[in-house]
Write a protein that holds these residues in place. Structure first.
Motif: not given
Length: 142
Positions: A114-130
């Motif tokens: 549940r590491d918030r920093r990592a989750r934000i990074g992963r979601i940012a990657m998904i968003a930029v990838f989209a």
């Protein structure tokens, strides 16, 4: 024929990698060993598919005859650089620590998953990838 086949490989690899990244986020919700292990595997598989998709994309640029300075291509390259930067800054360090956290206690694993920093990074990657996918499909005149 080469263009169509390469486009199919490119589209499949990139779409599958986005789907795997999204699936890995859902696998992290229960924060127990098997789903976290599956999430890490899905991320590794997505990384391989991204490399295949990028290679196919470069072949498409060549076969399609697009100049490298075509505005939508330049924007795509910049967004790809952003994804790489986000991945190296937020996601890769977390993944390296995740492998060792799998051996820890269930409480430690839950906190780690549940590491918030990592989750934000992963979601940012998904968003930029989209966003990259949208730019490549629409090919806007910038």
């Amino acid at each position: 024929m080469l263009y169509g086949s390469t486009l199919t490989v490119h589209a499949f690899a990139m779409s599958a990698s986005i789907a795997l990244f999204v699936a890995s986020e859902f696998l992290l919700i229960p924060a127990s060993r098997a789903p976290v292990r599956a999430a890490l595997f899905a991320s590794r598989l997505a990384d391989i598919l991204i490399k295949l998709g990028l290679l196919a994309g470069l072949v498409l640029v060549y076969v399609g005859g697009w100049p490298l300075l075509t505005p939508w291509l330049v924007l795509s390259f910049l967004l790809i650089a952003a994804v790489i930067g986000i991945g190296r800054s937020f996601v890769e360090p977390w993944q390296a620590r995740a492998r060792s956290a799998l051996a820890g206690s269930p409480t430690e694993l839950r906190q780690f998953a549940r590491d918030r920093r990592a989750r934000i990074g992963r979601i940012a990657m998904i968003a930029v990838f989209a966003l990259i996918a949208a730019v490549m499909v629409v090919k806007p005149e910038l």
